[in-house]
Scaffold this motif. Structure first.
Motif, PDB file in Angstrom:
ATOM      1  N   LEU A  79       0.860  -1.181   0.000  1.00 50.67           N
ATOM      2  CA  LEU A  79       0.000   0.000   0.000  1.00 50.67           C
ATOM      3  C   LEU A  79       0.896   1.231   0.000  1.00 50.67           C
ATOM      4  CD1 LEU A  79      -2.908   1.311   0.580  1.00 50.67           C
ATOM      5  CD2 LEU A  79      -2.255   1.182   2.993  1.00 50.67           C
ATOM      6  N   ALA A  80       0.577   2.224  -0.829  1.00 50.67           N
ATOM      7  CA  ALA A  80       1.299   3.498  -0.795  1.00 50.67           C
ATOM      8  C   ALA A  80       0.646   4.382   0.259  1.00 50.67           C
ATOM      9  CB  ALA A  80       1.259   4.185  -2.162  1.00 50.67           C
ATOM     10  N   SER A  81       1.461   4.932   1.147  1.00 52.28           N
ATOM     11  CA  SER A  81       0.904   5.699   2.260  1.00 52.28           C
ATOM     12  C   SER A  81       1.906   6.724   2.771  1.00 52.28           C
ATOM     13  CB  SER A  81       0.511   4.750   3.396  1.00 52.28           C
ATOM     14  OG  SER A  81       0.079   5.463   4.540  1.00 52.28           O
ATOM     15  N   GLN A  82       1.378   7.804   3.333  1.00 52.69           N
ATOM     16  CA  GLN A  82       2.193   8.678   4.156  1.00 52.69           C
ATOM     17  C   GLN A  82       2.109   8.092   5.567  1.00 52.69           C
ATOM     18  OE1 GLN A  82      -0.832   9.554   3.013  1.00 52.69           O
ATOM     19  NE2 GLN A  82      -0.602  11.056   1.388  1.00 52.69           N
ATOM     20  N   ILE A  83       3.231   7.972   6.243  1.00 53.21           N
ATOM     21  CA  ILE A  83       3.202   7.353   7.568  1.00 53.21           C
ATOM     22  C   ILE A  83       3.642   8.309   8.668  1.00 53.21           C
ATOM     23  CG2 ILE A  83       3.562   5.051   6.629  1.00 53.21           C
ATOM     24  CD1 ILE A  83       6.454   5.216   7.465  1.00 53.21           C
ATOM     25  N   ASP A  84       4.137   9.497   8.288  1.00 53.36           N
ATOM     26  CA  ASP A  84       4.655  10.427   9.287  1.00 53.36           C
ATOM     27  C   ASP A  84       3.584  11.361   9.838  1.00 53.36           C
ATOM     28  OD1 ASP A  84       7.253   9.436   8.931  1.00 53.36           O
ATOM     29  OD2 ASP A  84       7.525  10.707   7.180  1.00 53.36           O
ATOM     30  N   TYR A  85       2.509  11.544   9.074  1.00 52.60           N
ATOM     31  CA  TYR A  85       1.502  12.480   9.565  1.00 52.60           C
ATOM     32  C   TYR A  85       0.082  12.078   9.192  1.00 52.60           C
ATOM     33  CZ  TYR A  85      -1.398  16.521  10.220  1.00 52.60           C
ATOM     34  OH  TYR A  85      -2.425  17.328  10.587  1.00 52.60           O
ATOM     35  N   VAL A  86      -0.238  12.118   7.906  1.00 50.70           N
ATOM     36  CA  VAL A  86      -1.623  11.930   7.483  1.00 50.70           C
ATOM     37  C   VAL A  86      -2.196  10.601   7.971  1.00 50.70           C
ATOM     38  CG1 VAL A  86      -3.131  11.655   5.473  1.00 50.70           C
ATOM     39  CG2 VAL A  86      -1.416  13.456   5.491  1.00 50.70           C
ATOM     40  N   ALA A  87      -1.408   9.539   7.850  1.00 46.72           N
ATOM     41  CA  ALA A  87      -1.869   8.216   8.296  1.00 46.72           C
ATOM     42  C   ALA A  87      -1.048   7.714   9.480  1.00 46.72           C
ATOM     43  CB  ALA A  87      -1.808   7.222   7.142  1.00 46.72           C
ATOM     44  N   GLN A  88      -0.459   8.645  10.217  1.00 40.92           N
ATOM     45  CA  GLN A  88       0.455   8.256  11.292  1.00 40.92           C
ATOM     46  C   GLN A  88      -0.216   7.378  12.345  1.00 40.92           C
ATOM     47  OE1 GLN A  88       1.964  11.434  13.828  1.00 40.92           O
ATOM     48  NE2 GLN A  88       3.958  10.439  13.885  1.00 40.92           N
ATOM     49  N   ASP A  89      -1.455   7.715  12.735  1.00 39.80           N
ATOM     50  CA  ASP A  89      -2.139   6.923  13.760  1.00 39.80           C
ATOM     51  C   ASP A  89      -2.328   5.479  13.309  1.00 39.80           C
ATOM     52  OD1 ASP A  89      -2.231   9.143  15.336  1.00 39.80           O
ATOM     53  OD2 ASP A  89      -4.334   9.620  14.936  1.00 39.80           O
ATOM     54  N   PRO A 207       4.044  30.508  10.929  1.00 42.97           N
ATOM     55  CA  PRO A 207       5.137  30.614  11.912  1.00 42.97           C
ATOM     56  C   PRO A 207       4.911  29.814  13.190  1.00 42.97           C
ATOM     57  CG  PRO A 207       3.921  32.685  11.733  1.00 42.97           C
ATOM     58  CD  PRO A 207       3.478  31.832  10.603  1.00 42.97           C
ATOM     59  N   LYS A 208       3.670  29.499  13.518  1.00 45.38           N
ATOM     60  CA  LYS A 208       3.391  28.705  14.721  1.00 45.38           C
ATOM     61  C   LYS A 208       3.515  27.197  14.462  1.00 45.38           C
ATOM     62  CE  LYS A 208       0.228  32.107  16.802  1.00 45.38           C
ATOM     63  NZ  LYS A 208       0.984  32.430  18.037  1.00 45.38           N
ATOM     64  N   GLY A 209       3.695  26.818  13.205  1.00 42.91           N
ATOM     65  CA  GLY A 209       3.884  25.414  12.866  1.00 42.91           C
ATOM     66  C   GLY A 209       2.667  24.543  13.115  1.00 42.91           C
ATOM     67  N   VAL A 210       1.487  25.082  12.866  1.00 45.22           N
ATOM     68  CA  VAL A 210       0.259  24.297  13.049  1.00 45.22           C
ATOM     69  C   VAL A 210       0.167  23.203  11.986  1.00 45.22           C
ATOM     70  CG1 VAL A 210      -2.265  24.356  13.126  1.00 45.22           C
ATOM     71  CG2 VAL A 210      -0.937  26.254  14.112  1.00 45.22           C
ATOM     72  N   PHE A 211       0.451  23.574  10.747  1.00 45.08           N
ATOM     73  CA  PHE A 211       0.424  22.596   9.662  1.00 45.08           C
ATOM     74  C   PHE A 211       1.773  21.876   9.608  1.00 45.08           C
ATOM     75  CE2 PHE A 211      -2.719  25.758   8.440  1.00 45.08           C
ATOM     76  CZ  PHE A 211      -3.799  24.968   8.067  1.00 45.08           C
ATOM     77  N   PRO A 212       1.773  20.575   9.367  1.00 39.51           N
ATOM     78  CA  PRO A 212       3.034  19.822   9.364  1.00 39.51           C
ATOM     79  C   PRO A 212       3.888  20.166   8.150  1.00 39.51           C
ATOM     80  CG  PRO A 212       1.246  18.431   8.620  1.00 39.51           C
ATOM     81  CD  PRO A 212       0.608  19.700   9.095  1.00 39.51           C
ATOM     82  N   PRO A 213       5.185  19.892   8.219  1.00 40.70           N
ATOM     83  CA  PRO A 213       6.062  20.125   7.061  1.00 40.70           C
ATOM     84  C   PRO A 213       5.736  19.143   5.947  1.00 40.70           C
ATOM     85  CG  PRO A 213       7.226  18.943   8.767  1.00 40.70           C
ATOM     86  CD  PRO A 213       5.904  19.343   9.366  1.00 40.70           C
ATOM     87  N   PRO A 214       6.289  19.358   4.743  1.00 38.58           N
ATOM     88  CA  PRO A 214       6.028  18.433   3.628  1.00 38.58           C
ATOM     89  C   PRO A 214       6.347  16.988   4.017  1.00 38.58           C
ATOM     90  CG  PRO A 214       7.104  20.403   2.816  1.00 38.58           C
ATOM     91  CD  PRO A 214       7.108  20.506   4.316  1.00 38.58           C
ATOM     92  N   GLN A 215       5.470  16.093   3.586  1.00 40.20           N
ATOM     93  CA  GLN A 215       5.550  14.694   3.987  1.00 40.20           C
ATOM     94  C   GLN A 215       5.969  13.799   2.816  1.00 40.20           C
ATOM     95  OE1 GLN A 215       4.749  13.801   7.412  1.00 40.20           O
ATOM     96  NE2 GLN A 215       5.041  16.029   7.413  1.00 40.20           N
ATOM     97  N   SER A 216       6.472  12.613   3.160  1.00 48.75           N
ATOM     98  CA  SER A 216       6.874  11.637   2.146  1.00 48.75           C
ATOM     99  C   SER A 216       5.829  10.534   2.013  1.00 48.75           C
ATOM    100  CB  SER A 216       8.207  11.000   2.520  1.00 48.75           C
ATOM    101  OG  SER A 216       9.251  11.950   2.497  1.00 48.75           O
TER     102      SER A 216
END
Length: 283
Positions: A79-89, A207-216
């Motif tokens: 399965l192709a997935s983002q694992i650091d943020y979007v699908a981290q849980d 600047p408060k970093g609410v949104f995560p950085p670019p993900q892989s």
């Protein structure tokens, strides 16, 4: 003679078993979600695996939870997935039964965006310019990860603009209408999206970093996939699809092509690149 006949039958059965095992090894069951970032990745990787002699069966899922459950149970192999943020849980919950195979793209980003001609550059500037933006931020479907982050941004920056829930289609229509009129509009947006290819947009600084950085994005599999399928793992490791190309494929789909046609156009145009990916011995 009787013993010879029995030995022959045993050998025949063993050969049939080996052929069956070999056939199973050359079939890959792949999961995907029918989203504009994952569908091109899936289509291109499917092509590469087929070029390596695999039969690829693709199953589409409606949301991450179902896809991860299928992967953990073995209903699909990869399965192709983002694992650091979007699908981290989902990754954290299942990772003891899963493995990371290889990266396949990078650059997934979500945030609040405005047309490039807008005078502001940061979320912190929204309150002072609220009237220019109709005192609202046009959002998408409630409950999405992007809307959850946008809600957190409204709180973190104490924004006076109303975050409107709706749909991707409604947001897209509002964005097009505003840009056609050269009006200001603030929307929740993501990359890769055909919208950031078609329209000149800019993400507001956070600047408060609410949104995560670019993900892989990674190809992930059920634990043991790489050991059981070393040749498929090598083929997967060769694939890398830039975010800009994913956006271009989705732009072609938006302009009327089917996803299969758009992916084929891309693979035809990038035949030399795919050959470099496939520089690994075909099995």
């Amino acid at each position: 003679m009787h013993m010879l006949k029995k030995a022959f039958c045993a050998l025949a059965m063993m050969a049939a078993t080996l052929v069956s095992v070999h056939a199973e090894e050359k079939t890959i069951t792949m999961g995907t979600l029918s989203w504009e970032d994952l569908t091109p990745i899936t289509g291109i990787t499917k092509k590469v695996l087929e070029d390596h002699g695999y039969t690829v069966k693709v199953t589409s899922f409606s949301e991450w939870g179902i896809a991860y459950a299928a992967l953990s149970k073995g209903d699909i192999q990869i399965l192709a997935s983002q694992i650091d943020y979007v699908a981290q849980d989902y990754w954290n919950k299942n990772k003891n039964r899963l493995e990371k195979i290889s990266p396949v793209s990078h650059g997934l980003y979500q945030g609040i965006a405005v047309p490039s001609y807008s005078s502001i550059d940061s979320i912190e500037q929204l309150n002072a310019n609220a009237e220019k933006f109709g005192n609202k931020i046009v959002g998408i479907e409630p409950g999405s990860g992007l809307m959850n982050d946008a809600t957190n941004a409204v709180k973190a920056y104490d924004l006076k603009l109303q975050l409107l829930e709706g749909s991707t289609a409604a947001m897209t229509a509002a964005l097009k209408s505003a840009i056609d009129r050269k009006e200001n509009i603030a929307v929740t947006l993501w990359d890769p999206s055909w919208m950031t290819q078609k329209y000149e947009m800019k993400y507001l600084a956070d600047p408060k970093g609410v949104f995560p950085p670019p993900q892989s994005y990674y190809w992930i599999g059920r634990k043991g996939f790489s050991a059981d399928n070393p040749n498929a793992r090598e083929a997967l490791a060769g694939v890398y699809v830039p975010i800009a190309d994913i956006k271009a494929i989705n732009g072609a789909v938006k302009d009327g092509k089917s996803m299969d046609e758009a992916v084929k156009d891309w693979t035809d145009k990038n035949a030399d690149l795919i050959k470099r990916w496939e520089n690994i011995k075909k099995y």
